[in-house]
Write a protein that holds these residues in place. Structure first.
Motif, PDB file in Angstrom:
ATOM      1  N   CYS A 273       0.866  -1.186   0.000  1.00 44.25           N
ATOM      2  CA  CYS A 273       0.000   0.000   0.000  1.00 44.25           C
ATOM      3  C   CYS A 273       0.897   1.228   0.000  1.00 44.25           C
ATOM      4  O   CYS A 273       2.127   1.117   0.056  1.00 44.25           O
ATOM      5  N   ARG A 274       0.290   2.394  -0.007  1.00 44.86           N
ATOM      6  CA  ARG A 274       1.078   3.626   0.058  1.00 44.86           C
ATOM      7  C   ARG A 274       1.624   3.820   1.469  1.00 44.86           C
ATOM      8  O   ARG A 274       1.079   3.293   2.452  1.00 44.86           O
ATOM      9  N   HIS A 277      -0.605   4.626   4.902  1.00 39.64           N
ATOM     10  CA  HIS A 277      -1.928   4.002   4.778  1.00 39.64           C
ATOM     11  C   HIS A 277      -2.474   3.665   6.178  1.00 39.64           C
ATOM     12  O   HIS A 277      -1.706   3.321   7.083  1.00 39.64           O
ATOM     13  N   TYR A 293     -11.081  -2.880   1.537  1.00 38.81           N
ATOM     14  CA  TYR A 293     -10.327  -1.983   0.657  1.00 38.81           C
ATOM     15  C   TYR A 293     -10.430  -2.381  -0.816  1.00 38.81           C
ATOM     16  O   TYR A 293     -10.655  -3.542  -1.159  1.00 38.81           O
ATOM     17  N   ASP A 340      -6.251   4.618  -1.022  1.00 37.10           N
ATOM     18  CA  ASP A 340      -5.984   3.620   0.014  1.00 37.10           C
ATOM     19  C   ASP A 340      -6.104   2.201  -0.533  1.00 37.10           C
ATOM     20  O   ASP A 340      -6.278   1.245   0.223  1.00 37.10           O
TER      21      ASP A 340
END
Length: 402
Positions: A273-274, A277, A293, A340
């Protein structure tokens, strides 16, 4: 590639090398000795080197001649196989059918390979740098010579018949052997050497760039080409002789009997993920925490999508809320940065992004998320010095990164 020599001349070269005599080669080919001498002289001009030492005791291959002879003999063996396929199609025995290299020209074989590869006469003509009428005439005259249809029109394109696909496969590999001969007969082989690599996504970022730089420095002037395409396209190109090796995920078992696979390493795929997050702020994660998600996933029908469905989707126990399908890592990286969403990505593929703090790995235990990565080559492949160097460099790079 350089203009392919006359196939009949190549056969005479092989016969002369085998008998160490132009006279005996002429007798077996039912030609005059001067005709054989002219054929050898023509090949020496075209390859730019002396192929034989003429002695009173016979004709002996020079070092360049030996290197070329190995390539030419393999090409002629492939054309003999093509003759067998044509004979089987017509119901004749191979013994009653003249060898195909005596019937056809290299131009006709090149036309067939180009049409099968590109799916049409227009695109084949552009690839070969010839008029479309010339390519059409060469392909159709080849059909007349073998006595069977090789191509058929389908909608807006052209596709091969089973025999046409078989002959294009064999001819492509034979022409590739002859092309390799040009690199092995030059005094400075690196200036003529060529390497064509089919690269699947992981290889493009993880192991191939460094290997290309290393080999490029070792063989200055060599032509190194990388083809980026879906696996089915790369496999077809490999079997036609258009590329030498595929680097990337293995299918295990190999998808065809004429290709082989070599394992380099197992790559583990991670849930990423970033940075920043919400899930990165939690001390413990369960697979069920991933369900709410969105997911960025490979396209349906690809090997990576099958892996995602079998590992991630089945572990979550329900279909993700929304899935965005893409095979582009650039698109995936941008989507992760702006949302997200989660993704299922190779550990090696995101090495740079993790080091720069752009992506984070979620500590979720998933079973069966390893993929075999390696090399896929033709079973009958005989790599040149350049090609062998690339294979060894890739093996070494994997050991250093382990």
């Amino acid at each position: 590639m350089a203009r392919v020599p006359n196939l009949r001349h190549l056969r005479l070269f092989s016969l002369t090398a085998r008998h160490r005599s132009g006279r005996r080669a002429a007798e077996e080919a039912h030609l005059s000795q001067p005709a054989v001498a002219q054929a050898i002289a023509s090949l020496e001009r075209q390859f730019g080197c002396q192929l034989f030492e003429r002695r009173t005791t016979g004709m002996f291959l020079t070092p360049q001649g030996r290197a070329l002879c190995a390539r030419i003999d393999r090409a002629l063996d492939l054309l003999a196989l093509a003759s067998e396929r044509v004979a089987a199609e017509s119901g004749r025995t191979a013994a009653k059918s003249p060898p195909i290299e005596r019937l056809v020209s290299a131009g006709q074989l090149s036309a067939l390979v180009a049409v099968v590869r590109s799916g049409g006469f227009s695109s084949a003509a552009a690839e070969l740098g010839q008029a479309q009428s010339s390519v059409h005439r060469a392909a159709r005259s080849l059909e007349q010579l073998v006595g069977a249809p090789l191509l058929r029109h389908m909608g807006s394109g052209v596709e091969p018949t089973p025999l046409g696909a078989d002959l294009a496969n064999i001819a492509g590999r034979a022409l590739r052997e002859i092309e390799a001969g040009f690199g092995e007969t030059k005094a400075d082989r690196a200036q003529e050497a060529q390497l064509r690599i089919g690269a699947l996504p992981l290889a493009q970022a993880a192991i191939l760039p460094e290997a290309l730089v290393t080999v490029g420095e070792r063989f200055p002037g060599a032509v190194l080409s990388v083809m980026d395409a879906p696996y089915p396209t790369l496999l077809n190109a490999l079997r036609l002789g258009d590329i030498d090796v595929i680097v990337g995920a293995l299918r295990n078992p190999a998808p065809a009997s004429d290709v082989v696979e070599e394992l380099l390493f197992f790559d583990r795929r991670l849930v990423v993920c970033r940075a920043g997050h919400p899930l990165t702020k939690r001390g413990h994660l369960d697979v069920s925490d991933l369900a709410p998600y969105d997911w960025i996933v490979p396209r349906k029908g690809t090997a990576l999508r099958l892996l995602f469905d079998s590992v991630v989707a089945s572990a979550i126990g329900e279909r993700p809320r929304r899935m965005i399908e893409t095979d582009s890592f650039v698109v995936l990286r941008g989507l992760l940065r702006l949302s997200d969403a989660l993704a299922f990505v190779s550990r090696r593929r995101i090495k740079a992004e993790r080091a720069e703090g752009e992506m984070a790995v979620l500590p979720v235990e998933l079973r069966g998320c390893q993929r075999a990565i390696g090399l896929t080559t033709r079973r009958d492949w005989h790599p040149s010095g350049l090609q062998a160097s690339m294979v060894e460099t890739l093996r070494s790079a994997v050991l250093q990164q382990a």
